[in-house]
Every structure is written in C-alpha cells, then in structure tokens.
Write an enzyme that holds these catalytic residues in place. Structure first.
Site, PDB file in Angstrom:
ATOM      1  N   HIS A   5      -3.572  -5.500   0.996  1.00  0.00           N
ATOM      2  CA  HIS A   5      -3.528  -6.076   2.670  1.00  0.00           C
ATOM      3  C   HIS A   5      -3.686  -7.250   2.550  1.00  0.00           C
ATOM      4  O   HIS A   5      -4.628  -7.633   2.085  1.00  0.00           O
ATOM      5  CB  HIS A   5      -4.219  -5.159   3.494  1.00  0.00           C
ATOM      6  CG  HIS A   5      -3.669  -3.612   3.441  1.00  0.00           C
ATOM      7  ND1 HIS A   5      -2.596  -3.183   4.096  1.00  0.00           N
ATOM      8  CD2 HIS A   5      -4.221  -2.496   2.839  1.00  0.00           C
ATOM      9  CE1 HIS A   5      -2.440  -1.971   3.968  1.00  0.00           C
ATOM     10  NE2 HIS A   5      -3.417  -1.435   3.520  1.00  0.00           N
ATOM     11  N   CYS A  26       0.900  -1.163   0.204  1.00  0.00           N
ATOM     12  CA  CYS A  26       0.047   0.029  -0.274  1.00  0.00           C
ATOM     13  C   CYS A  26       0.870   1.368   0.082  1.00  0.00           C
ATOM     14  O   CYS A  26       1.662   1.489  -0.992  1.00  0.00           O
ATOM     15  CB  CYS A  26      -1.005   0.019   1.114  1.00  0.00           C
ATOM     16  SG  CYS A  26      -2.385   0.833   1.026  1.00  0.00           S
TER      17      CYS A  26
END
Length: 501
Positions: free
Chosen positions: A439, A340
């Site tokens: 994630h 991310c």
C-alpha cells in the site's frame, strides 16, 4: 508562538470535535486544528478512542491504526502513534467487525458482542490518552458519529462518555452542505443530558458555500435556543487530503479532460483507497471508480485495490461481469495492477483453511493472470517497507509504503514486482499484469510518474516533463491551505480560552 497555561506536571490541554452526524467533517476539522496548533508552536497529537473504518495505516513499529489519525498526526508534524487510535474496528460484514486494540487484532466480533466487550477496553483507552497527554501540549480529540445516538449513549466511549473521562471541552460541528444545519445542531443539543450540554463550548457550522451574511440572521436565535455560542462558519474547502471512510456510493472521480484513463474497481469492501490519491494529482491521469463491466469500458489501465474481504469481493467481481471484462483487457495488453487483496485476486487460487474470512476450508479460483497462490492464516502482516520496483511500467521507481494483510502468497513464475530494502522480494508480474502487497506505492511520486510515462508512450502522447510532487510534499501544501481556511473562520481566541478552563 502561542502558550498554554500548563503547570508543571499537568497533562496536556485538549479540545474535542464532535459532529451532528457521520460525515459532518470532524476528521478534517481535527486535521486543521492539529496544523493550526503546530503553526502556533505547540506540540499537538490527535486522538480518537474508537474508529470504524476500512482505511488504516501502519506505524513504524508495525502496529495498525485508523488512517484519519495518521493523517492528523502528519498535519501536526508528528509521527503516527497507535496510542492516537487505541481501538480500530474494520467492518467485515454488515453485522460484524475485526477488532484491533492498540494495533493488534483481538478477533472478529458481531456488533452485539463488541458492545458488551468494549467497556473492558476503557482502561486501555485512558492509558493511551494519558500517556500522550504527558508528552504533548495539546490533544485534539475526534468523536464518532453523533453524541445524540440515544440508543448507544449508555456505554459510550468515543463521544460524551470519553469527554467526561478526560474532562474535554467540546466543539459541535454541523454539516450545512446536507441541509438542515440549525435543526442538526439544536436537535443534537436538545437530546443530550444537562451535564453533557454543559460540555459543549462552541457550535461550528461546517462546509458553508455562499455569502455568510445570508446565514448570519439565524446564528443569534440558534445561540439563544441552545445556550451555546457559534464560534465559526467554516467554508466548504476543496482539499486533497486522505479521507477516513469508504468511498461514498456512486462516487466517480471522472476526469474527462485528462488524456490518461485509469479505472479503479470499486469493490464492495474496498479498503485503503487513499493509495490512489497521488494518481489523481498527476496532471495527465484521470482516476475513476467503477462497479460494473459497462462502466469499465476500455481504460488505459485497471487497478484492483485492497479489500477487507477478498473472497466475497472476488465472488462479486465474477458475478458482476467485471472479471471477464478485465481478462479481456489484459489479453489485449492493458496494464492491470492488483494491490493487496487485488493482488491475491489476480493469482490462481485463494484458500482459507482456517476460516480467517469466512467458511473454513474455502478455496476459490482467482483471475489467473499471475502465477501465484494465496493461503489465509489468522496472523496479520503489518509492516512499513521501502524498496525499488523491478517490473512492468514501474521498473526503477523508489517505493515507500506499508503492508496490512492476512494471506501469504507463493509465487511460482513470472518476475518479482519489487525488491525491498531488506533484500526480500514482493509481488509478481507476468504479461500485462502485476501485483503487490505494498500500500502507498504511489506516494513517493516515482511510481506515479513511471506509470504515466508508460501509458503516454502506449497512446503516443508526450510524457509530462516535470515529475509531480511527492505525496508528502503535496499533503503539506494541502494541510496549510486547510489550516488557513479554518483559522480564518474559527474564533481561535475563544477556542484557546476553552482549553484553559
């Protein structure tokens, strides 16, 4: 199977856990109660009206909620639902937060502005609660911080204010591991108004180590002074269950006895660090969190995690000397993974034309390990995905996870990190570096196993023969261990009676 007296048409019974302070163990106690009620044959849902945390989760319908309530839902054996956490505050500075209501971003607000605004959210909080209460047998409600924060009580919507709105009996938990638990509990009760004290039906002493008989002489005087019975002394339980908040200052999960050394950079605004829990479970992988170049040393792999403020954390990375140290390791072939915000940092540039994170028009140079450029936009991507890793040591691993980010990254070279089930590609890999928006990529266990195998081969170590448990299977074991410890310590008959009143 346990039964609750719930006349036809009436909403669920409830129990609320409040604490004498942040970190008193409310989240884990609620997770334990969710699992206990599930074991007793009841449909149970967690609820926290307002959560402040950088750890979040994405529901199947693409909405964002607090990670703690998603974990509690898993403990209860139900699908996470944004109604379980209608308000999520994600701190973006020392005095402001991103405000997320029913899974959608409402904007950035300084603390004072939010305190004025939050009263307007009470109807949405109650609507979320009542709709859950119409579907479940029991609602386990978690408070926040302490109900005795007398400077904040006037407009409280998460502790006694919420307990009054939904008519909830309250368990008050104190943390004996920090010391002064009798003063914690007595002081909290003493600072409450009479009608608030009347809502506290039981005291819980949490995180106890040692012989409970030594503690017992203090329990009767505490009950006498507070007028509230002690319904349990819960032992300090070492369980590997995703935590709600950012890592405690100085926490370093060093595993000197494990032959593989994975260093996670502890960014100032690290988010979703629960991504690395499955790595910590692997028998050969030691995970440690580092904040400086000297502490980084020469690990077998480096991970740049997610962050709530990519630009400011990238500046910190540069000023701390970690950027130069990571580039040196990457040049020598050490695998570097960015997730991310960490993925964005590994690219060439990050631009913020609209001021999504700070000053409008800001452009920063990234580490340049990946041929990728990121531009921030106000719209947030929130989605659950599945796919297969294509690149680096992870190639072939089945992946399940979620995306939460505000940037769009354009890749001009390298190879994709993974292919998603809908045919799209995600992330990028080049040289020893790779990055992804995904994630939870370690949760299936396959990416963990492949990374460990690759690092073993690089060091000349025989890889582990048996694949580790999936994260989900391991969590189920941990939920049952936690529930057994808490059930053995709490007077569950008394708690059931509280909910029947």
């Amino acid at each position: 199977m346990r039964e609750l007296n719930r006349p036809a048409g009436r909403r669920a019974r409830c129990i609320m856990v409040q604490g004498t302070m942040s970190g008193a163990g409310k989240s884990l106690l609620c997770a334990a109660l969710c699992r206990i009620f599930k074991q007793d044959g009841l449909r149970c849902a967690p609820f926290k009206s307002q959560n402040m945390a950088l750890n979040s989760a994405v529901t199947r319908d693409g909405l964002e909620m607090g990670r703690a309530q998603a974990v509690q839902a898993a403990a209860a054996g139900v699908e996470p639902d944004v109604r379980m956490n209608p308000i999520l505050l994600k701190p973006s500075s020392d005095v402001g937060s991103q405000v997320i209501v029913m899974g959608q971003v409402r904007g950035q607000m300084p603390a004072r502005e939010y305190f004025r605004y939050k009263k307007q959210l009470i109807p949405e909080v109650l609507a979320a609660y009542e709709s859950l209460a119409a579907e479940y047998d029991v609602i386990v409600i978690e408070g926040a911080g302490s109900p005795a924060e007398i400077n904040l009580k006037a407009d409280d919507i998460v502790n006694m204010g919420l307990a009054k709105l939904v008519d909830a009996p309250v368990l008050l938990a104190g943390d004996i591991d920090r010391g002064g638990v009798f003063a914690q509990l007595y002081g909290t009760v003493a600072l409450l108004e009479p009608e608030e004290r009347a809502r506290i039906k039981g005291l819980v002493i949490n995180k106890f180590r040692g012989d409970v008989e030594i503690l017992r002489p203090g329990l009767a005087p505490l009950e006498e002074k507070t007028g509230v019975p002690v319904v349990g002394v819960v032992p300090y339980v070492q369980v590997e269950i995703d935590d709600e908040d950012s890592l405690a200052p100085g926490l370093a999960c060093t595993e000197a006895h494990k032959p593989l050394d994975v260093a996670v950079v502890r960014l100032p605004r690290i988010s979703n660090f629960t991504d690395f829990a499955p790595l910590e479970q692997h028998p050969l992988v030691g995970v440690r969190y580092v904040t400086g170049a000297r502490a980084l040393g020469k690990p077998d792999a480096v991970i740049l995690p997610g962050t709530k403020s990519t630009l400011s954390d990238l500046l910190w990375l540069r000023e701390s000397g970690l950027e130069a140290a990571i580039l040196k390791l990457a040049a020598a072939g050490t695998p570097v993974l960015g997730i991310c915000g960490g993925y964005q940092m590994l690219g060439r540039t990050i631009a913020d034309p609209g001021g999504a994170e700070g000053e409008a028009g800001a452009v920063m140079r990234g580490l340049g390990l990946l041929p990728a450029d990121t531009v921030f936009y106000p719209e947030k991507t929130r989605t659950r995905v599945t796919g297969t890793a294509l690149a680096g040591p992870f190639a072939g691993a089945r992946l399940e996870g979620y995306e939460i980010h505000m940037g769009r990254t354009e890749v001009r070279g390298g190879e994709p990190f993974c292919r998603l089930a809908d045919g799209r590609t995600d992330g990028c890999a080049a040289g020893s570096a790779c990055g992804t928006y995904l994630h939870g990529l370690f949760d299936t266990g396959e990416a963990t196993a492949r990374l460990a195998d690759a690092l073993c081969r690089r060091k000349g170590i025989d890889p582990v023969k048996a694949a580790p448990l999936s994260h989900a299977a391991f969590q189920e074991q941990e939920f049952d261990r936690l529930a057994a410890a808490v059930r053995g310590a709490l007077d569950m008959d008394a708690i059931y009676r509280m909910m029947e009143v």
